[in-house]
Enzyme design. Structure first.
Site, PDB file in Angstrom:
ATOM      1  N   ASP A 321       0.868  -1.172   0.000  1.00 20.84           N
ATOM      2  CA  ASP A 321       0.000   0.000   0.000  1.00 20.84           C
ATOM      3  C   ASP A 321       0.913   1.234   0.000  1.00 20.84           C
ATOM      4  O   ASP A 321       2.096   1.142   0.309  1.00 20.84           O
ATOM      5  CB  ASP A 321      -0.887  -0.031   1.246  1.00 20.84           C
ATOM      6  CG  ASP A 321      -1.715   1.224   1.387  1.00 20.84           C
ATOM      7  OD1 ASP A 321      -2.351   1.619   0.395  1.00 20.84           O
ATOM      8  OD2 ASP A 321      -1.709   1.815   2.480  1.00 20.84           O
ATOM      9  N   ASP A 516      -1.926  -0.566   6.114  1.00 24.05           N
ATOM     10  CA  ASP A 516      -2.125  -0.026   7.456  1.00 24.05           C
ATOM     11  C   ASP A 516      -3.543   0.441   7.724  1.00 24.05           C
ATOM     12  O   ASP A 516      -3.904   0.684   8.872  1.00 24.05           O
ATOM     13  CB  ASP A 516      -1.163   1.140   7.714  1.00 24.05           C
ATOM     14  CG  ASP A 516      -1.594   2.404   6.976  1.00 24.05           C
ATOM     15  OD1 ASP A 516      -2.012   2.292   5.803  1.00 24.05           O
ATOM     16  OD2 ASP A 516      -1.512   3.491   7.568  1.00 24.05           O
ATOM     17  N   ASP A 520      -7.361  -1.694   3.829  1.00 24.60           N
ATOM     18  CA  ASP A 520      -6.394  -2.726   3.454  1.00 24.60           C
ATOM     19  C   ASP A 520      -6.716  -4.081   4.079  1.00 24.60           C
ATOM     20  O   ASP A 520      -6.158  -5.098   3.666  1.00 24.60           O
ATOM     21  CB  ASP A 520      -4.980  -2.320   3.889  1.00 24.60           C
ATOM     22  CG  ASP A 520      -4.495  -1.063   3.187  1.00 24.60           C
ATOM     23  OD1 ASP A 520      -4.747  -0.945   1.979  1.00 24.60           O
ATOM     24  OD2 ASP A 520      -3.878  -0.213   3.852  1.00 24.60           O
TER      25      ASP A 520
END
Length: 646
Positions: A321, A516, A520
């Protein structure tokens, strides 16, 4: 037979270094030594009876353990130990049986000590959980149980105390030791309003803490739950060892039967059985992996079990990410543009004072920047927040508006002007004072320190594909990752599209996903190994992940993978070397070169060597990614901070 392990985890009992286990070892050892003394006095019949008596309790306890394992659906190599002792007693090799009984019961103690040492780091986490806290109440201090602490309570954290719950610092400054959480050896200095995580230790003067979570929802409580789950886990490699153990059992029995049939001497079959050791298969693997778990925990990488640790060692594709993972996730002020009104520090002071009333990440970054410059922030009044647009209110009697350019322009009755030229991925925060545009704060979200070196290190460790998956715009993501040499970039992704990407990449091998945020969590759960940034990440991502980075440093990802691969390699080395030596010993015994007593002593030497080799995982020293030659990263890399899905 020092493993004495049925395949899989064994319940607490006689084989966990408890008083009964010590009693069995003591009885068997006493019988062995007493029998030897009597035998030297030429009373061989009495000696054999004493040795026989010393074996029976150990054999009976072993048979009970085997039956329990069968009821759990587990069939392990404890059967070999039982057969070797039984065969030795039946064919009159009582000394060999006594030696095996001592070696077996002593080996289980060695196993407990080895696993205990490997788990010590995790046990240290559990043992540090505080039971009470000191709370301010009605002008006095009171000691209360952790369950009684509620958000908003003010606590006193004395020097040396473990912070009991997550909270914000209510004193001007504090020094806390976070080594138990992150592996960082140096204390961290916190300023008023900073987050203090439960489980850290006060390394300085006493300070005040304003609780923000209940104890059960705090960082340290979550870590303890993860540790307990990790300790109860079983790795795929251990399950594979279970299947191998059955084959090894068949080979052992086959060699024993052939040796007896060819030679006509049953003592050769007994010697084969006593030299056969289960440890390389079913002890080396769990000891090495648990040692790896402990080593990773020491360095701030909490792996939820031996299974994820082993899978980490086989990862071929890494999906990252962006916001909060590859980038810092905390927007920073790059510059302040004044429109000819107040000075730059005054623009920041007024904007930060108003933003104290907002929880938006950009607002909190503005407040943090003002405090870092030592600016005094008054309490705002008449505050109105417009979600996704900005904030309006009064500061020191002046009307202040902070937010996007179009929003602020509309509040002061002006048409939006031409935007300032800023780097892609930066964002402008407009500030108006008393109905006039005062200036702009230019903000960006930089790459995490060490991100480039970490990616280089991961490629050296065998990660074949590294992709970026983000909800940001493609141009912003490209700007952030320029020069990093990624194998792919996927932008404008919704949570379900991140999951689809993870599933598609699994065709190239095991996939690790790092994130995080709440968005996600589905992708972390779908990946073979999900990794959450646990210090500032969302609770949902930490729950869905298999690995939690307890320190806010992306380079610890490479550390975790290196430890996982080294632990798996050590486990395999132990298996191959131990089984090879065991087979050679069985062949020598079958050919008559080893007596049953010599075979028992040889197998114990092999077991000790295997255990000591597996414990090398406790001393794994990962390379420091920051020590690698840094790649050239173009200046100005930044990520979008406001108005973009992280």
């Amino acid at each position: 037979m020092s493993g004495g392990l049925a395949a899989g985890p064994r319940p607490a009992g006689i084989w966990r270094a408890d008083p009964l286990g010590f009693a069995l070892l003591g009885f068997a050892l006493c019988a062995l030594l007493t029998g030897l003394a009597v035998w030297l006095a030429d009373r061989s019949g009495t000696a054999r009876a004493i040795w026989f008596a010393g074996v029976v309790p150990v054999l009976a306890a072993l048979v009970v353990e085997i039956l329990r394992g069968i009821r759990r659906g587990e069939t392990g190599l404890d059967i070999v130990a039982a057969l070797s002792m039984t065969a030795a007693l039946v064919f009159g090799e009582t000394l060999a049986a006594a030696v095996v009984a001592v070696m077996y019961s002593g080996g289980t103690l060695l196993e407990s000590l080895a696993e205990g040492r490997a788990r010590r780091s995790m046990h240290d986490l559990l043992s540090r959980v505080p039971r009470t806290a000191t709370r301010h109440r009605d002008g006095a201090l009171e000691d209360v149980p952790l369950d009684a602490i509620a958000p908003g309570d003010r606590l006193l954290i004395r020097q040396g105390d473990v912070v009991p719950v997550d909270g914000t610092l209510a004193s001007d400054a504090a020094f806390v030791d976070t080594s138990a959480l992150t592996g960082e050896s140096l204390p961290v200095r916190l300023l008023r309003g900073a987050e203090a995580f439960s489980g850290s230790t006060n390394a300085g003067e006493a300070f005040g803490l304003l609780a923000t979570h209940e104890a059960k929802d705090s960082t340290y409580a979550g870590i303890v739950r993860l540790v307990e789950a990790a300790q109860a886990s079983k790795a795929p490699m251990s399950r594979l060892a279970d299947r191998w153990s059955l084959g090894f059992l068949a080979v052992t029995l086959g060699i024993a039967v052939v040796a007896w049939w060819v030679s006509g001497d049953p003592s050769r079959a007994v010697a084969v059985l006593v030299v056969a050791t289960p440890c390389p298969l079913i002890l080396a693997v769990p000891v090495a992996l648990v040692a790896g778990l402990s080593r990773a925990a020491q360095l701030g990488v909490l792996v939820k079990g031996a299974g994820p640790l082993e899978t980490m060692a086989r990862v071929r594709t890494l999906i990252l990410d962006k916001t909060g993972t590859l980038t810092d996730g905390r927007p920073r002020i790059v510059s302040i543009d004044s429109a000819g009104g107040p000075a730059k520090d005054e623009i920041l002071r007024l904007a930060a004072a108003l933003d104290q009333a907002s929880t938006h990440p950009v607002a909190q970054a503005v407040v943090a920047a003002a405090k870092a410059r030592g600016l005094t922030l008054p309490v705002p009044s008449d505050v109105t927040e417009f979600p996704g647009e900005g904030v309006a209110g009064h500061v020191d009697g002046r009307e202040v508006v902070v937010g996007g350019g179009a929003f602020v322009a509309s509040r002061v009755g002006r048409r939006p002007g031409d935007p300032l030229a800023v780097a892609a991925g930066s964002v402008l925060v407009a500030v108006a004072v008393d109905g006039h545009m005062a200036g702009h704060l230019v903000m960006s979200d930089p790459l995490r320190e060490g991100a480039g070196a970490m990616l280089d290190g991961l490629r050296r460790q065998g990660i074949a594909r590294i992709l970026l998956a983000t909800g940001d715009r493609a141009d912003v993501a490209a700007r952030v990752t320029e020069g990093l040499g990624l194998d792919g970039l996927r932008a404008d992704l919704t949570p379900d599209r991140k999951v689809a990407l993870v599933l598609a990449e699994r065709a190239h091998g095991p996939v690790m996903m790092v994130g995080d945020g709440v968005n996600d969590a589905p992708a972390l759960a779908a990946a073979d190994v999900g990794v959450a940034m646990g210090v500032r990440g969302a609770a949902a991502s930490a729950e869905a992940a298999d690995v939690v980075l307890l320190v806010d440093r992306i380079d610890r990802l490479a550390t975790g993978i290196e430890i996982a691969r080294a632990s798996r390699r050590i486990a395999l080395e132990s298996v191959v070397a131990g089984i090879g030596l065991s087979v050679l010993g069985m062949i020598a015994a079958a050919m008559g070169y080893l007596t049953p007593v010599e075979g028992a002593l040889l197998q114990e030497a092999i077991d000790v060597a295997v255990i000591l080799n597996a414990l090398r995982a406790l001393r794994i020293a990962p390379r420091d990614p920051a020590a690698a030659k840094p790649r050239s990263v173009p200046p100005g890399q930044a990520g979008v901070v406001q108005g973009v899905t992280p």
